[in-house]
Design a protein around this motif. Structure first.
Motif, short mmCIF file in Angstrom:
data_model
loop_
_atom_site.label_atom_id
_atom_site.label_comp_id
_atom_site.label_asym_id
_atom_site.label_seq_id
_atom_site.Cartn_x
_atom_site.Cartn_y
_atom_site.Cartn_z
N GLN A 1 0.84 -1.20 0.00
CA GLN A 1 0.00 0.00 0.00
C GLN A 1 0.88 1.26 0.00
OE1 GLN A 1 -2.73 -0.58 3.29
NE2 GLN A 1 -4.00 -1.94 2.07
N ARG A 2 0.26 2.35 -0.37
CA ARG A 2 0.92 3.67 -0.43
C ARG A 2 2.01 3.72 -1.51
NH1 ARG A 2 -2.23 6.40 2.51
NH2 ARG A 2 -2.68 5.86 4.64
N ALA A 3 1.80 2.91 -2.55
CA ALA A 3 2.74 2.91 -3.68
C ALA A 3 2.03 3.30 -4.98
CB ALA A 3 3.39 1.52 -3.82
N GLY A 4 0.79 3.77 -4.88
CA GLY A 4 0.04 4.22 -6.05
C GLY A 4 -0.84 3.16 -6.68
N HIS A 5 -0.78 1.92 -6.18
CA HIS A 5 -1.59 0.86 -6.79
C HIS A 5 -3.09 1.14 -6.64
CE1 HIS A 5 2.07 -1.34 -7.39
NE2 HIS A 5 2.33 -1.35 -6.08
#
Length: 176
Positions: free
Chosen positions: A105-109
């Motif tokens: 999470q928090r990687a733009g996915h």
């Protein structure tokens, strides 16, 4: 400068085991399903169900999308017509699920999956989007509302397999 190899696309039947892996990891991390119930699930059976949903959906407008990092599935989304009694299945589309692997999470996915989900609903000629979100999932609700979705006043309670209930509110947006 290097850029990450990330994307979102329609799911393939071969993606089903990875979708199950993400789904189970999310359930474990978020406590949506009691741990003993998650442990009792058969991942192969769940993957077969997802593969069937991908290859033979009940409605041609039901789609499964995956968010990728290189060739690895990091999340998935499910879009379909809204089946709510107060909806118009011609104009109202729904994001039935949007799940990102807790470890990624928090990687733009999530943002990529949300954009792909909206694009898919628009391509299917839906003009309004709906999304049921758990009342206790503050992070998801914040993400969705920051993306322009708003509560429309509808709420529901779903009975869980273990006897508990899940409370949800419905969010909506105009699709363009």
């Amino acid at each position: 400068m290097t850029t990450a190899d990330v994307s979102a696309r329609l799911a393939w039947p071969d993606d089903a085991p990875a979708i199950v892996r993400v789904q189970l990891a999310s359930w474990r991390a978020n406590g949506v399903v009691p741990e003993q119930e998650v442990d009792a699930l058969d991942p192969a059976e769940l993957a077969e169900r997802w593969a069937t949903l991908i290859t033979a959906p009940q409605d041609a407008r039901l789609r499964v999308l995956v968010g990728l990092e290189r060739a690895d599935v990091r999340g998935f989304a499910l879009v379909h017509p809204s089946y709510d009694p107060d909806s118009d299945q011609v104009t109202d589309g729904e994001i039935g699920e949007l799940v990102v692997d807790p470890a990624h999470q928090r990687a733009g996915h999530g943002s990529r999956l949300l954009q792909a989900a909206v694009d898919t609903l628009v391509a299917d000629k839906f003009t309004r989007g709906r999304w049921w979100v758990g009342t206790t999932d503050d992070a998801l609700r914040a993400f969705v509302t920051e993306s322009g979705w708003e509560p429309d006043g509808a709420h529901r309670e779903l009975a869980g397999d273990s006897g508990g209930t899940v409370k949800q509110i419905r969010l909506h947006t105009t699709l363009a």
